[in-house]
Motif scaffolding. Structure first.
Motif, mmCIF file in Angstrom:
data_model
loop_
_atom_site.group_PDB
_atom_site.id
_atom_site.type_symbol
_atom_site.label_atom_id
_atom_site.label_comp_id
_atom_site.label_asym_id
_atom_site.label_seq_id
_atom_site.Cartn_x
_atom_site.Cartn_y
_atom_site.Cartn_z
ATOM 1 N N ARG A 183 0.964 -1.266 0.015
ATOM 2 C CA ARG A 183 -0.004 0.104 0.101
ATOM 3 C C ARG A 183 0.614 1.032 0.078
ATOM 4 O O ARG A 183 0.764 2.108 -0.721
ATOM 5 C CB ARG A 183 -1.048 -0.009 1.107
ATOM 6 C CG ARG A 183 -1.775 1.172 1.392
ATOM 7 C CD ARG A 183 -3.105 1.020 0.482
ATOM 8 N NE ARG A 183 -3.926 2.065 0.788
ATOM 9 C CZ ARG A 183 -4.231 3.118 -0.027
ATOM 10 N NH1 ARG A 183 -3.102 3.426 -0.955
ATOM 11 N NH2 ARG A 183 -5.138 3.786 0.111
ATOM 12 N N TYR A 184 1.905 1.439 0.915
ATOM 13 C CA TYR A 184 2.793 2.536 0.823
ATOM 14 C C TYR A 184 4.158 2.207 0.272
ATOM 15 O O TYR A 184 4.208 1.699 -0.830
ATOM 16 C CB TYR A 184 2.876 2.965 2.132
ATOM 17 C CG TYR A 184 1.773 3.564 2.915
ATOM 18 C CD1 TYR A 184 0.769 4.125 1.953
ATOM 19 C CD2 TYR A 184 1.657 3.981 4.263
ATOM 20 C CE1 TYR A 184 -0.258 4.784 2.697
ATOM 21 C CE2 TYR A 184 0.510 4.572 4.748
ATOM 22 C CZ TYR A 184 -0.684 4.979 4.026
ATOM 23 O OH TYR A 184 -1.440 5.665 4.362
ATOM 24 N N GLY A 185 5.304 2.113 0.939
ATOM 25 C CA GLY A 185 6.586 1.836 0.139
ATOM 26 C C GLY A 185 7.540 1.142 1.364
ATOM 27 O O GLY A 185 7.125 0.896 2.427
ATOM 28 N N TYR A 186 8.746 1.074 0.890
ATOM 29 C CA TYR A 186 9.528 0.301 1.826
ATOM 30 C C TYR A 186 9.690 1.402 2.937
ATOM 31 O O TYR A 186 10.003 2.491 3.061
ATOM 32 C CB TYR A 186 10.830 -0.046 1.209
ATOM 33 C CG TYR A 186 10.894 -0.963 0.215
ATOM 34 C CD1 TYR A 186 11.213 -2.195 0.611
ATOM 35 C CD2 TYR A 186 10.736 -0.588 -1.064
ATOM 36 C CE1 TYR A 186 11.317 -3.139 -0.376
ATOM 37 C CE2 TYR A 186 10.611 -1.675 -2.164
ATOM 38 C CZ TYR A 186 11.052 -2.949 -1.541
ATOM 39 O OH TYR A 186 11.167 -3.902 -2.830
ATOM 40 N N LEU A 194 -5.657 3.857 4.683
ATOM 41 C CA LEU A 194 -6.029 5.184 3.972
ATOM 42 C C LEU A 194 -5.069 5.925 3.174
ATOM 43 O O LEU A 194 -3.736 5.682 3.358
ATOM 44 C CB LEU A 194 -6.479 6.314 5.033
ATOM 45 C CG LEU A 194 -7.729 5.609 5.880
ATOM 46 C CD1 LEU A 194 -8.075 6.557 7.118
ATOM 47 C CD2 LEU A 194 -8.899 5.473 5.103
ATOM 48 N N SER A 195 -5.341 6.794 2.307
ATOM 49 C CA SER A 195 -4.264 7.912 1.452
ATOM 50 C C SER A 195 -3.854 8.513 2.687
ATOM 51 O O SER A 195 -4.500 8.929 3.756
ATOM 52 C CB SER A 195 -4.996 8.589 0.600
ATOM 53 O OG SER A 195 -5.956 9.301 1.022
ATOM 54 N N PRO A 196 -2.632 9.335 2.636
ATOM 55 C CA PRO A 196 -1.937 10.207 3.537
ATOM 56 C C PRO A 196 -3.100 11.165 4.055
ATOM 57 O O PRO A 196 -3.057 11.494 5.187
ATOM 58 C CB PRO A 196 -0.738 10.636 3.043
ATOM 59 C CG PRO A 196 -0.284 9.430 2.042
ATOM 60 C CD PRO A 196 -1.497 8.892 1.488
ATOM 61 N N ASP A 197 -3.612 11.748 2.840
ATOM 62 C CA ASP A 197 -4.364 13.267 3.358
ATOM 63 C C ASP A 197 -5.579 12.521 3.958
ATOM 64 O O ASP A 197 -6.231 13.270 5.212
ATOM 65 C CB ASP A 197 -4.912 13.911 2.176
ATOM 66 C CG ASP A 197 -5.453 12.970 1.089
ATOM 67 O OD1 ASP A 197 -5.261 11.673 0.993
ATOM 68 O OD2 ASP A 197 -6.182 13.489 0.164
ATOM 69 N N LEU A 211 8.031 -5.930 -2.096
ATOM 70 C CA LEU A 211 7.542 -5.267 -0.752
ATOM 71 C C LEU A 211 6.321 -6.499 -0.623
ATOM 72 O O LEU A 211 6.605 -6.873 0.961
ATOM 73 C CB LEU A 211 6.705 -4.078 -0.895
ATOM 74 C CG LEU A 211 7.215 -2.902 -0.474
ATOM 75 C CD1 LEU A 211 6.213 -1.710 -0.723
ATOM 76 C CD2 LEU A 211 7.584 -2.853 0.994
ATOM 77 N N PRO A 212 5.724 -7.065 -1.296
ATOM 78 C CA PRO A 212 4.683 -8.179 -0.760
ATOM 79 C C PRO A 212 5.618 -9.324 0.006
ATOM 80 O O PRO A 212 5.290 -9.987 0.877
ATOM 81 C CB PRO A 212 3.969 -8.467 -1.979
ATOM 82 C CG PRO A 212 4.067 -7.388 -2.766
ATOM 83 C CD PRO A 212 5.440 -6.844 -2.679
ATOM 84 N N MET A 213 6.664 -9.880 -0.825
ATOM 85 C CA MET A 213 7.595 -11.099 -0.421
ATOM 86 C C MET A 213 8.293 -10.621 0.814
ATOM 87 O O MET A 213 8.247 -11.285 1.930
ATOM 88 C CB MET A 213 8.647 -11.282 -1.376
ATOM 89 C CG MET A 213 9.433 -12.411 -1.139
ATOM 90 S SD MET A 213 8.436 -13.956 -0.744
ATOM 91 C CE MET A 213 7.569 -13.967 -2.350
ATOM 92 N N LEU A 214 8.724 -9.202 1.051
ATOM 93 C CA LEU A 214 9.354 -8.761 2.315
ATOM 94 C C LEU A 214 8.135 -8.830 3.372
ATOM 95 O O LEU A 214 8.661 -9.261 4.634
ATOM 96 C CB LEU A 214 9.939 -7.348 1.952
ATOM 97 C CG LEU A 214 10.424 -6.543 3.167
ATOM 98 C CD1 LEU A 214 11.683 -5.865 2.592
ATOM 99 C CD2 LEU A 214 9.523 -5.713 4.037
ATOM 100 N N ARG A 215 7.168 -8.350 3.128
ATOM 101 C CA ARG A 215 6.038 -8.271 4.158
ATOM 102 C C ARG A 215 5.556 -9.738 4.619
ATOM 103 O O ARG A 215 4.762 -9.904 5.545
ATOM 104 C CB ARG A 215 4.744 -7.339 3.895
ATOM 105 C CG ARG A 215 5.586 -5.955 3.560
ATOM 106 C CD ARG A 215 5.552 -5.022 4.883
ATOM 107 N NE ARG A 215 6.702 -3.799 4.710
ATOM 108 C CZ ARG A 215 6.188 -2.826 4.084
ATOM 109 N NH1 ARG A 215 4.920 -2.566 3.757
ATOM 110 N NH2 ARG A 215 6.858 -1.632 4.095
#
Length: 531
Positions: free
Chosen positions: A50-53, A370-373, A92-96
């Motif tokens: 959803r977000y990033g590393y 949620l999105s950041p805003d 990311l999916p593999m890391l998480r």
């Protein structure tokens, strides 16, 4: 079936309580365990991209590229796990997957502990639901860090301790030692958990375990497993202790008073859900779970140590599942003994619904839903603001989310600066960062743009050195102009990183430092930054 023989002595009660019956033996609700653990796993996997590393994830991936028996600021197991992530593609999916599986395991073992403590299906379900919705667990199990695995090792040890009490099979201390040793290789704070276990045993009748050889053999097993990291620490003059000393003397972390520390615990664990673990603490100290009073002492000793040592509030988080399990058993017993609720389903449905509802209200602030805003808007509607654990920790989003923002954009910006240089000048230019987050981002996303490996004196990057760099120019991140002006003939600001949702301390100028006055390898000790 239960075989712990933990029957309670029947007694007549007042205030509407039905006389207590002999303790029944219940089956493990395997279907419930699978359902709740599976839900935990599914939620984290669906949101994994959803977000990033996260900043620390980028660092751990670089640690995986430099496998070692030790690192400046953490134990070695996370490097090995990250190496597996890289072998599987590093996405990311593999890391998480790994923290998500650990979180699912924590749900399962909490329910297993509740069962071993005498809990029927409701107690097992209440324990699992509570752990599933505890806010801090939602955060920690979303990220690949040591914190995701820590509760699993600790609660594995607690489960074995319960079995030792129930069966008097002291040989189980050997397996306790195995889990403790691996736990130490995951995070050094397991040593404080071990100290708390020893104190808890000494403060109860279970001190007799020290008269048997098995607990000592278990301790020896833990030490043998931990020896490679201990040897590495000795060989490198205990850099982790130096790092911790630097953190303390520089005032990096917010120092909480005891009341503030307790308040943070209630926030992290959720004020309403905290009633469950509080019930567990009471259950072990004064209630029908007094046979397991050692668990209460383990918690209390550990809690006091963290307060006294000014530890971060989340250092206590791995120890709560055992109290949650005990609290669920206590609540189930109370509902069954209370005359107005005996044999009725609605109180249990109401309690389970309350756990779910209270958790769902906070969950959007703990998961990248949620999105950041919209996140900021929702947080403001609830009258909340991002909590801080470090003095310089500022941002619109809490640090676990803010530190996932802007890394690809930063690397793209650096790449534009680097690739604008003439070829002969580019060959003489390295990228120097003052923080492992920026270094990890350069190493993760830089190859796409032809960037060299980042150089940094921060934490374990210092040991990895200058990678043989002999050039005269540097593109720098997280460095001050005044420091660079002493290093180079000329310093020019060639950019500035800004991300509105990232942590404010990351929004810094980018400098091009030309004409190093002395070779970087020669001045490298000055770049050492352990904090």
């Amino acid at each position: 079936m239960m075989d712990d023989g933990s029957a309670s002595t029947p007694r007549t009660t007042t205030l509407g309580l039905v006389p207590a019956k002999r303790a029944r033996r219940f089956s493990l609700a395997v279907g419930l365990v699978a359902a709740l653990a599976g839900t935990k796993l599914l939620v984290h996997m669906l949101l994994s991209n959803r977000y990033g590393y996260f900043r620390d994830e980028l660092y751990y991936l670089d640690c995986a590229r430099h496998l070692s028996w030790g690192y400046v600021d953490h134990a070695p197991l996370i490097g090995l796990v990250s190496r597996v992530v890289l072998l599987l593609g590093g996405s990311l999916p593999m890391l998480r997957v790994f923290p998500a599986v650990a979180g699912a395991g924590m749900v399962a073992i909490t329910m297993l502990i509740a069962w071993r403590l005498g809990g029927d299906r409701f107690a097992q379900a209440a324990a699992g639901l509570t752990v599933l919705f505890v806010p801090i667990y939602l955060v920690l199990d979303s990220l690949l860090t040591m914190n995701a695995f820590e509760p699993l090792f600790w609660m594995g040890c607690v489960y074995l301790l319960i079995r030792i009490i129930q069966t008097e099979n002291s040989r189980l201390w050997i397996w306790f030692g195995v889990l403790s040793g691996v736990g130490l290789m995951n995070k050094h704070s397991t040593a404080f958990f071990g100290i708390s276990v020893v104190a808890g045993l000494l403060l109860t009748e279970h001190r007799r375990e020290f008269a048997k050889p098995w607990i000592w053999l278990g301790g020896a097993v833990a030490l043998i497993i931990f020896l490679p990291n201990l040897a590495w620490q000795m060989q490198h003059h205990f850099p982790t202790l130096e790092d911790l000393h630097n953190v303390r003397v520089t005032g990096k972390n917010l120092v909480l008073t005891p009341p503030q520390f307790v308040f943070q615990q209630l926030q992290s664990m959720h004020p309403l859900l905290s009633l469950v673990w509080m019930a567990g603490l009471w259950h072990f100290l004064f209630g029908r779970g007094i046979r397991y009073r050692v668990l209460a002492w383990i918690f209390l000793v550990f809690f006091v140590m963290m307060v006294a040592l000014h530890g971060k509030d989340y250092y206590v988080i791995p120890i709560y599942p055992m109290l949650i399990a005990g609290g669920a058993v206590a609540l189930e017993g109370a509902l069954e003994r209370w005359r107005f609720t005996e044999g009725k389903a609605w109180p249990k449905v109401l309690l389970a619904g309350g756990i779910v509802l209270s958790g769902l209200i906070i969950a959007p602030l703990m998961l990248p839903v949620l999105s950041p805003d919209r996140y900021v808007s929702y947080m403001q509607k609830l009258g909340l603001k991002p909590s801080r654990r470090e003095v310089h920790e500022h941002g619109q989003l809490p640090q676990p989310f803010g530190d996932q923002m802007g890394w690809p954009e930063l690397v793209r910006q650096v790449a534009q600066i680097y690739n604008r240089l003439p070829p002969q000048e580019r060959a003489q230019t390295a990228i120097l960062t003052g923080n492992y987050g920026e270094a990890g981002a350069i190493d993760m996303f830089g190859p796409e743009y032809g960037l060299p490996l980042a150089l940094s004196g921060h934490q374990t990057y210092y040991y990895w050195g200058t990678h043989g760099f002999t050039g005269s120019n540097l593109i720098t991140l997280q460095y001050d102009w005044s420091d660079l002006s002493r290093m180079c003939d000329s310093v020019e600001q060639v950019g500035a990183h800004f991300d509105p949702w990232g942590m404010e301390e990351e929004n810094q100028p980018i400098y091009l430092c030309k004409g190093l006055k002395r070779p970087l390898a020669e001045t490298w000790p000055r770049h050492k930054h352990w904090n």
